[in-house]
Scaffold this active site. Structure first.
Site, PDB file in Angstrom:
ATOM      1  N   VAL A 130     -57.751   3.558 -94.911  1.00  0.00           N
ATOM      2  CA  VAL A 130     -56.566   3.214 -95.707  1.00  0.00           C
ATOM      3  C   VAL A 130     -55.352   4.025 -95.251  1.00  0.00           C
ATOM      4  CG1 VAL A 130     -55.596   3.316 -98.048  1.00  0.00           C
ATOM      5  CG2 VAL A 130     -57.926   2.479 -97.710  1.00  0.00           C
ATOM      6  N   GLU A 154     -55.029   0.228-103.679  1.00  0.00           N
ATOM      7  CA  GLU A 154     -54.929  -0.509-102.418  1.00  0.00           C
ATOM      8  C   GLU A 154     -55.941  -1.664-102.420  1.00  0.00           C
ATOM      9  OE1 GLU A 154     -52.732  -0.347 -99.889  1.00  0.00           O
ATOM     10  OE2 GLU A 154     -53.870  -2.131 -99.360  1.00  0.00           O
ATOM     11  N   CYS A 197     -66.475  -0.473-100.332  1.00  0.00           N
ATOM     12  CA  CYS A 197     -65.826  -0.645-101.642  1.00  0.00           C
ATOM     13  C   CYS A 197     -66.703  -1.299-102.709  1.00  0.00           C
ATOM     14  CB  CYS A 197     -64.537  -1.437-101.466  1.00  0.00           C
ATOM     15  SG  CYS A 197     -63.291  -0.519-100.542  1.00  0.00           S
ATOM     16  N   LYS A 243     -69.283  -6.409 -92.232  1.00  0.00           N
ATOM     17  CA  LYS A 243     -68.597  -7.696 -92.052  1.00  0.00           C
ATOM     18  C   LYS A 243     -67.941  -7.705 -90.672  1.00  0.00           C
ATOM     19  CE  LYS A 243     -64.082  -6.815 -94.132  1.00  0.00           C
ATOM     20  NZ  LYS A 243     -63.108  -7.325 -95.051  1.00  0.00           N
TER      21      LYS A 243
HETATM   22  P1  NAD Z   1     -62.146   7.194 -95.349  1.00  0.00           P
HETATM   23  O1  NAD Z   1     -63.376   7.949 -95.601  1.00  0.00           O
HETATM   24  O2  NAD Z   1     -62.057   6.280 -94.177  1.00  0.00           O
HETATM   25  O3  NAD Z   1     -60.900   8.204 -95.240  1.00  0.00           O
HETATM   26  C1  NAD Z   1     -60.713   9.284 -96.090  1.00  0.00           C
HETATM   27  C2  NAD Z   1     -60.114  10.429 -95.297  1.00  0.00           C
HETATM   28  O4  NAD Z   1     -59.767  11.469 -96.190  1.00  0.00           O
HETATM   29  C3  NAD Z   1     -61.070  11.048 -94.271  1.00  0.00           C
HETATM   30  O5  NAD Z   1     -60.478  11.024 -92.992  1.00  0.00           O
HETATM   31  C4  NAD Z   1     -61.262  12.479 -94.758  1.00  0.00           C
HETATM   32  O6  NAD Z   1     -61.431  13.419 -93.713  1.00  0.00           O
HETATM   33  C5  NAD Z   1     -59.970  12.692 -95.518  1.00  0.00           C
HETATM   34  N1  NAD Z   1     -60.003  13.796 -96.477  1.00  0.00           N
HETATM   35  C6  NAD Z   1     -60.981  14.164 -97.335  1.00  0.00           C
HETATM   36  N2  NAD Z   1     -60.592  15.209 -98.067  1.00  0.00           N
HETATM   37  C7  NAD Z   1     -59.340  15.519 -97.676  1.00  0.00           C
HETATM   38  C8  NAD Z   1     -58.404  16.490 -98.073  1.00  0.00           C
HETATM   39  N3  NAD Z   1     -58.663  17.384 -99.029  1.00  0.00           N
HETATM   40  N4  NAD Z   1     -57.203  16.515 -97.459  1.00  0.00           N
HETATM   41  C9  NAD Z   1     -56.916  15.637 -96.500  1.00  0.00           C
HETATM   42  N5  NAD Z   1     -57.758  14.681 -96.083  1.00  0.00           N
HETATM   43  C10 NAD Z   1     -58.960  14.617 -96.672  1.00  0.00           C
HETATM   44  O7  NAD Z   1     -61.858   6.412 -96.707  1.00  0.00           O
HETATM   45  P2  NAD Z   1     -61.092   5.013 -96.863  1.00  0.00           P
HETATM   46  O8  NAD Z   1     -62.009   3.892 -96.547  1.00  0.00           O
HETATM   47  O9  NAD Z   1     -59.777   5.097 -96.193  1.00  0.00           O
HETATM   48  O10 NAD Z   1     -60.875   4.982 -98.441  1.00  0.00           O
HETATM   49  C11 NAD Z   1     -59.970   5.860 -99.088  1.00  0.00           C
HETATM   50  C12 NAD Z   1     -59.838   5.413-100.536  1.00  0.00           C
HETATM   51  O11 NAD Z   1     -59.246   4.109-100.585  1.00  0.00           O
HETATM   52  C13 NAD Z   1     -61.157   5.308-101.291  1.00  0.00           C
HETATM   53  O12 NAD Z   1     -60.956   5.672-102.626  1.00  0.00           O
HETATM   54  C14 NAD Z   1     -61.475   3.827-101.208  1.00  0.00           C
HETATM   55  O13 NAD Z   1     -62.282   3.392-102.274  1.00  0.00           O
HETATM   56  C15 NAD Z   1     -60.098   3.207-101.279  1.00  0.00           C
HETATM   57  N6  NAD Z   1     -59.990   1.896-100.635  1.00  0.00           N
HETATM   58  C16 NAD Z   1     -60.618   1.677 -99.439  1.00  0.00           C
HETATM   59  C17 NAD Z   1     -60.485   0.426 -98.833  1.00  0.00           C
HETATM   60  C18 NAD Z   1     -61.190   0.129 -97.542  1.00  0.00           C
HETATM   61  O14 NAD Z   1     -61.314  -1.035 -97.197  1.00  0.00           O
HETATM   62  N7  NAD Z   1     -61.638   1.123 -96.798  1.00  0.00           N
HETATM   63  C19 NAD Z   1     -59.725  -0.581 -99.452  1.00  0.00           C
HETATM   64  C20 NAD Z   1     -59.083  -0.292-100.644  1.00  0.00           C
HETATM   65  C21 NAD Z   1     -59.227   0.936-101.242  1.00  0.00           C
END
Ligand code: NAD
Length: 456
Positions: free
Chosen positions: A11, A154, A266, A326
């Site tokens: 994201v 998001e 998700c 997917k």
């Molecule tokens: P992700 O695991 O790909 O990315 C999260 C990032 O946060 C990682 O790179 C991690 O190292 C970093 N991180 C963790 N702790 C940290 C800190 N204290 N400071 C800075 N960085 C830190 O996760 P994602 O898939 O991008 O999802 C993020 C959020 O968005 C989740 O809550 C998820 O449910 C939501 N979301 C995800 C999607 C999707 O399709 N992936 C869609 C909508 C919403």
């Protein structure tokens, strides 16, 4: 305009690159030093169509930059977007450890009015927690700095993330501060989203909208999977049923593809978290619980069909096409292939797997037991007793099926994503088993026996 993004994952990185592409100065921060170092060298940590080019372009022209310093990121901009992970705990609840770390850092380093924008998916009530933690940190410093909290969930789909950010269906802005709402609205207008529906709500409503959206989509998938299972017993073709019901505008066509169950980062975790949050508030989500149960059963469905065809799987060569949850992503979180492969390993099968992009990620999720990864899909299927299709990558749709049939030891194809035509496959000489399509009487009798044995 400047924006900070904390958490440079699927994201954070995609939003950062899209904002930077609009000329906004974006600083992406992550605690993962290797990830940030790689990004500075142009190495993208994930597969997302178009992202590599966008990151490179915006990094090279200086609008996108990276850091591991929380202080630098928080002090860089007025709007600080948090997109850290909220993974599931074993009891289904959402793990807010990363969120709390960011909130503490925000409170510690805030040096002027700022907005903390929460993009992560978080349980209802987290907005209050955000305010509390930030305030505590500011008070610890003996300061009194103004800040606001916004819930801005998001809705991007992996595989289409750039498009979804550039052309969102809607934007949800949950806040109790008009000043914060106005600033975030200005940001979205800069993104060029003049015509998009922006819904302003309170924070709790925005938090619930995100879970309710994912629960609704998961419900559609489990619903059509149940109809598919029924079609297999009663006759009929679930693809035509889905089309027939999807033409009703009140229902809609999307998310009605029967398959081997939903996965990904998700739906499984958000469905589980909603059930858990419901319980915390004294509410039992009966429909959502049924959606989750149906999905767990659906993940077993293809393997049950396989066992019915070839009996014990010990030392059988089972080819798998598709590992990612997917197409167009390398995300393996909660991918149905993980359950299938684990069960095949328990049964002693020799697994030969192929995925166009997810193999490297898959290796960190799958025990290295009786599994060989191939870089060529036909190599994986060579001498196979059966081939299972678990992800609907386009490259499988256009496969040379004659070549495939000749390569396999037995032309048994179990298609968990319904990408081929039953009759065409049969006329090519395959035993073709898919999801929710009519079978002959003998198969129906056998499926009924299996379903009774497995599900009671
Ligand atoms: P992700 O695991 O790909 O990315 C999260 C990032 O946060 C990682 O790179 C991690 O190292 C970093 N991180 C963790 N702790 C940290 C800190 N204290 N400071 C800075 N960085 C830190 O996760 P994602 O898939 O991008 O999802 C993020 C959020 O968005 C989740 O809550 C998820 O449910 C939501 N979301 C995800 C999607 C999707 O399709 N992936 C869609 C909508 C919403």
């Amino acid at each position: 305009m400047k924006i900070s993004i904390i958490g440079t994952g699927y994201v954070g990185l995609t939003i950062g690159a899209c904002l930077a592409d609009k000329g906004i100065s974006v600083l992406c921060m992550d605690i993962d030093e290797a990830k940030i170092e790689n990004l500075k060298k142009g190495i993208i940590p994930i597969y997302e169509p178009g992202l590599e080019t966008l990151v490179q372009k915006t990094y090279d022209n200086g609008t996108l930059s990276f850091t591991t310093s929380a202080k630098e990121a928080i002090q860089f901009a007025t709007i600080v977007i948090s997109a850290v992970g909220t993974p599931p705990k074993p009891d289904g609840s959402s793990d807010l450890t990363f969120i709390k770390e960011v909130l503490k850092a925000f409170g510690k380093h805030i040096n002027s009015y700022k907005i903390y924008v929460n993009k992560s998916t978080v349980p209802v009530g987290t907005g209050d927690l955000c305010k509390q933690i930030i305030k505590e940190e500011i008070v610890k410093r003996g300061e009194n700095i103004e800040f606001d909290v916004i819930s801005n969930p998001e809705f991007l789909r992996e595989g289409n993330a750039i498009y979804d950010i550039q052309f969102p269906d809607r934007i949800i802005i949950g806040s109790d501060s008009q000043k914060a709402k106005d600033l975030l609205t200005t940001l979205y207008k800069k993104l060029g989203e003049e015509d998009v529906d922006i819904l302003y709500t309170d924070i709790k409503t925005a938090e619930i909208i995100k879970y309710a959206s994912n629960a609704m989509l998961a419900t559609k998938i489990s619903f059509i999977n149940e109809i598919a299972n029924f079609c297999e017993l009663a006759g009929g073709d679930v693809r035509a049923v889905a089309k027939g019901i999807g033409l009703d505008k009140r229902i809609g066509k999307s998310f009605l593809n029967a398959g081997v169950g939903y996965g990904g980062s998700c739906f499984p975790k958000d469905v589980a978290a909603l059930i858990h949050t419901g319980k915390e508030h004294g509410y039992d989500f009966e429909i959502i619980q049924a959606v989750q149960n149906t999905n767990e059963k659906q993940k077993l469905s293809l393997l049950n069909k396989l066992k019915k065809q070839i009996g014990p799987l010990q030392n059988k060569h089972i080819a798998i096409w598709g590992l990612a949850f997917k197409p167009e992503t390398d995300d393996m979180r909660e991918a149905p292939s993980l359950k299938t492969i684990k069960d095949l390993q328990v049964e002693g099968a020799q697994i030969h797997a192929f995925d166009p992009v997810a193999t490297k990620t898959a290796q960190s999720y799958i025990e290295p037991l009786n599994i060989t990864y191939h870089t060529d899909m036909y190599e994986a299927a060579k001498d196979a007793d059966a081939l299972l299709i678990l992800t609907e990558w386009n490259t499988f749709r256009t496969a040379d099926l004659q070549k495939l049939k000749e390569l396999m030891k037995t032309p048994l194809l179990l298609d968990g994503r319904n990408i081929y035509e039953h009759e065409a496959m049969q006329s090519l000489g395959f035993t073709y088993i898919c999801v929710g399509q009519k079978h002959d009487e003998k198969t129906i009798r056998q499926l009924k026996t299996i379903k009774n044995a497995v599900f009671g």
